[in-house]
Design a protein around this motif. Structure first.
Motif, PDB file in Angstrom:
ATOM      1  N   ALA A 104      -3.147  -9.761   6.978  1.00 23.91           N
ATOM      2  CA  ALA A 104      -3.378  -8.644   6.058  1.00 23.91           C
ATOM      3  C   ALA A 104      -3.843  -7.419   6.830  1.00 23.91           C
ATOM      4  O   ALA A 104      -4.541  -7.525   7.844  1.00 23.91           O
ATOM      5  CB  ALA A 104      -4.417  -9.035   5.008  1.00 23.91           C
TER       6      ALA A 104
ATOM      7  N   PRO B 198      -0.748  -4.285  -0.608  1.00 23.72           N
ATOM      8  CA  PRO B 198      -0.994  -5.720  -0.443  1.00 23.72           C
ATOM      9  C   PRO B 198       0.135  -6.466   0.244  1.00 23.72           C
ATOM     10  O   PRO B 198      -0.102  -7.513   0.858  1.00 23.72           O
ATOM     11  CB  PRO B 198      -1.191  -6.203  -1.888  1.00 23.72           C
ATOM     12  N   ASP B 199       1.366  -5.961   0.148  1.00 22.60           N
ATOM     13  CA  ASP B 199       2.483  -6.648   0.785  1.00 22.60           C
ATOM     14  C   ASP B 199       2.777  -6.141   2.197  1.00 22.60           C
ATOM     15  O   ASP B 199       3.741  -6.584   2.832  1.00 22.60           O
ATOM     16  CB  ASP B 199       3.743  -6.535  -0.075  1.00 22.60           C
TER      17      ASP B 199
ATOM     18  N   GLN C 264       1.944  -6.146   6.051  1.00 25.04           N
ATOM     19  CA  GLN C 264       1.276  -7.008   7.030  1.00 25.04           C
ATOM     20  C   GLN C 264       1.094  -6.251   8.334  1.00 25.04           C
ATOM     21  O   GLN C 264       1.892  -5.384   8.681  1.00 25.04           O
ATOM     22  CB  GLN C 264       2.116  -8.267   7.290  1.00 25.04           C
TER      23      GLN C 264
ATOM     24  N   TYR D 192       6.898  -4.639   6.416  1.00 22.80           N
ATOM     25  CA  TYR D 192       7.237  -5.195   5.109  1.00 22.80           C
ATOM     26  C   TYR D 192       8.284  -6.278   5.356  1.00 22.80           C
ATOM     27  O   TYR D 192       9.308  -6.031   6.006  1.00 22.80           O
ATOM     28  CB  TYR D 192       7.812  -4.116   4.188  1.00 22.80           C
ATOM     29  N   ARG D 193       8.044  -7.457   4.839  1.00 22.28           N
ATOM     30  CA  ARG D 193       8.952  -8.559   5.085  1.00 22.28           C
ATOM     31  C   ARG D 193      10.246  -8.404   4.291  1.00 22.28           C
ATOM     32  O   ARG D 193      10.285  -7.778   3.222  1.00 22.28           O
ATOM     33  CB  ARG D 193       8.284  -9.889   4.712  1.00 22.28           C
TER      34      ARG D 193
ATOM     35  N   THR E 186      13.125  -9.207   1.784  1.00 19.72           N
ATOM     36  CA  THR E 186      13.025  -9.806   0.448  1.00 19.72           C
ATOM     37  C   THR E 186      13.918 -11.024   0.309  1.00 19.72           C
ATOM     38  O   THR E 186      13.778 -11.802  -0.635  1.00 19.72           O
ATOM     39  CB  THR E 186      13.409  -8.774  -0.617  1.00 19.72           C
TER      40      THR E 186
ATOM     41  N   THR F 172      14.867  -3.768   3.355  1.00 23.62           N
ATOM     42  CA  THR F 172      14.327  -5.124   3.306  1.00 23.62           C
ATOM     43  C   THR F 172      15.327  -6.098   2.696  1.00 23.62           C
ATOM     44  O   THR F 172      15.073  -7.304   2.660  1.00 23.62           O
ATOM     45  CB  THR F 172      13.004  -5.180   2.508  1.00 23.62           C
TER      46      THR F 172
ATOM     47  N   ASP G 174      13.166  -7.371   8.153  1.00 24.51           N
ATOM     48  CA  ASP G 174      11.765  -6.988   8.134  1.00 24.51           C
ATOM     49  C   ASP G 174      11.715  -5.534   8.603  1.00 24.51           C
ATOM     50  O   ASP G 174      12.304  -5.186   9.639  1.00 24.51           O
ATOM     51  CB  ASP G 174      10.938  -7.845   9.096  1.00 24.51           C
TER      52      ASP G 174
END
Length: 550
Positions: free
Chosen positions: A53, A60-61, A63, A88-89, A91, A124, A128
């Motif tokens: 985090a 919140p999403d 990393q 951001y990872r 999707t 995404t 990533d």
């Protein structure tokens, strides 16, 4: 692009905002050549990013993580730096990462992705989406010139001196030599406050870092989207690591060859063109504070700048707004056509009520060296920041890091260091050329030519070696009405890079096209996601979508 950074104001008052060996290019990790010819970088290339985090207040999403790189690639055991990362990872199924650089130089990627990540959510679908704070920037061993670390004082005498020097006529030999002395003091202060990273902060080192990041992300090739200065970084990466180029898109293409003197003149021309476009638009509105006569509107802008240079007006924060402060604010507003209504209102407040707040709001997003910012502590001491090489807390990033890094990186990439006699002689000639390029922005840009004085000579790698790149195809986007990176730089850089370059002509206004043109956005995404390239020389029409990249 170079920043506008006046001498005394850069060091005193509050304003708004070596030889590097090439990596081995095989499929394996860099290793020591027989006889020790290549430094052993294997420990850096064996890293994997540990994601966690981000700091409190981040999406919140989002990393965050880090990678460690050598301070000096020629001597990898001489010290290390940590670089801050964020992502951001994907999707769905991920094909790896696409790395973003938002420009500058001196722009920290992590906070920009946190604030503007929604613009890149389409990517995404396959990647990533990753960014980083380059070395010397943001949380990654930030450089500083010491602004904000000392009390600013009462200000009247100091700010009067600052304003006088900032608006000095550099065609006058005495004024030019005095300005050089002040810039030499700035260089010494920057060195004192920045630590060892200042000697290893240029784009050549940053491109080496980018390759370590690529490997740490687990990607065989680099997929990359760079804006403005980020295009220079991408081009240097392609020259250093042609076999590692994946899908690279460069938007708002920077020059690779022009010396600072020519960059400044071209930039002044570009900004003047953008200002003319704004005035064409403004005079069509009955509320335009400059009236409805186009010629008179242009004259009024110039008269306003000159009157504020002669007699700055007080601001609500206790400072004073000069004509060059106004020029800097206008320059920031011209980065995006979406900002034109706000610029119109800011000028109306200034002209009609003497209210400087609207103009100052643009300046706060600019590139001047800032002083102490309200509510922000100055950060750790230079010794504390320079000692560890680890990530610093966001609260400890110096208030002046952005412009300090911009100066440092631009100077590290520039091999020209003329002496004071040559500079003084050239300024007399260049003053007239800059004035002709833009009566509004000419003087503002002329002061930039001194910012590397007193600093070590930069590398000639960018100018001499980044050409005829033998890599996969790269997409270069140039915007016709770009005030910061003129379209001609796109075509010049494309010719320099050679057959690997594919040009997309964005027939619109503003700095870069990805966020301001639906057509550019789609074509860049099609390339990055699917490998679909438009024919070189094809174009995108202007549309109503708004926004900009830094």
């Amino acid at each position: 692009m170079p920043a506008k950074l006046s001498t005394r104001s850069a060091a005193r008052r509050c304003a708004c905002v070596g030889a590097v060996t090439l990596a081995l290019l095989g499929a394996g990790l860099p290793a020591v050549a027989a006889g020790g010819g290549q430094p052993d970088l294997s420990r850096f290339y064996r890293q994997k990013v540990t994601w966690a985090a981000c700091e409190q207040g981040s999406p919140p999403d989002l990393q965050c993580g880090k990678v460690t790189v050598p301070l000096d690639y020629a001597r990898p055991n001489a010290g290390t730096l940590d670089l801050a990362l964020a992502r951001y990872r994907a999707t769905g199924p991920s094909r790896g990462s696409v790395v973003l650089n938002f420009g500058g130089p001196g722009g920290a990627g992590v906070p920009q992705l946190a604030a503007g990540g929604k613009e890149f959510m389409d990517l995404t679908n396959g990647y990533d989406v990753v960014t980083f704070d380059p070395r010397g920037v943001g949380r990654s061993s930030p450089v500083s010139c010491g602004i904000g670390e000392e009390p600013t004082g009462s200000g009247d005498d100091a700010s009067s001196e600052a304003a006088a020097e900032e608006e000095a006529d550099l065609s006058d030999a005495r004024a030019a030599r005095k300005a050089l002395q002040e810039w030499q003091k700035v260089a010494a202060e920057c060195a004192r406050h920045s630590g060892a990273v200042l000697s290893h902060i240029g784009t050549v080192d940053a491109a080496r870092d980018l390759d370590v990041i690529r490997q740490a992300l687990g990607d065989r090739r680099l997929n990359y989207l760079g804006f403005s200065y980020g295009t220079r970084l991408g081009a240097v990466y392609a020259a250093e690591f042609p076999d590692k180029v994946g899908r690279i898109a460069l938007d708002g293409v920077d020059t690779l060859t022009e010396p600072l003197a020519e960059q400044g003149r071209v930039a002044a021309e570009g900004q003047q063109t953008a200002l003319d476009d704004f005035l064409d638009w403004c005079v069509q509105d009955i509320a335009c504070p400059l009236g409805q006569d186009r010629r008179m509107a242009g004259d009024q802008v110039l008269q306003l700048v000159r009157s504020l240079d002669d007699k700055p007006v007080p601001t609500g924060s206790g400072g004073r707004l000069t004509g060059q402060d106004l020029v800097g604010a206008i320059g920031q507003a011209l980065y995006s056509k979406a900002l034109w209504p706000s610029l119109e209102r800011a000028l109306a407040s200034l002209v009609q009520d003497g209210d400087t707040r609207g103009v100052q709001a643009f300046s706060s997003g600019g590139t001047d060296l800032p002083g102490r910012q309200a509510g922000r502590r100055p950060g750790r001491s230079p010794a504390e920041r320079a000692g560890s090489g680890g990530l610093v807390a966001t609260a400890d990033v110096p208030a002046d890091n952005g412009p300090a890094a911009m100066m440092a990186i631009n100077c590290a990439d520039d091999p020209d260091r003329p002496g004071p006699d040559r500079i003084t002689k050239d300024l007399g000639r260049l003053s007239a050329e800059y004035e002709q390029a833009s009566p509004v922005f000419g003087r503002y840009r002329l002061h930039e030519l001194l910012m590397c004085y007193g600093r070590p000579k930069g590398t000639d790698f960018v100018r001499e070696k980044v050409k005829n790149v033998d890599s996969a195809k790269m997409l270069l986007v140039g915007t016709r009405g770009d005030p910061a990176t003129p379209y001609r730089w796109t075509t010049e850089t494309a010719r320099r890079l050679g057959s690997a370059a594919v040009v997309l002509d964005n027939r619109s206004d503003g700095h870069t096209g990805y966020s301001s043109s639906a057509c550019v956005h789609r074509k860049v995404n099609d390339f990055l996601l699917y490998g679909s390239l438009p024919p070189s020389g094809s174009s995108c029409p202007a549309d109503r979508r708004s926004g900009t990249q830094g």
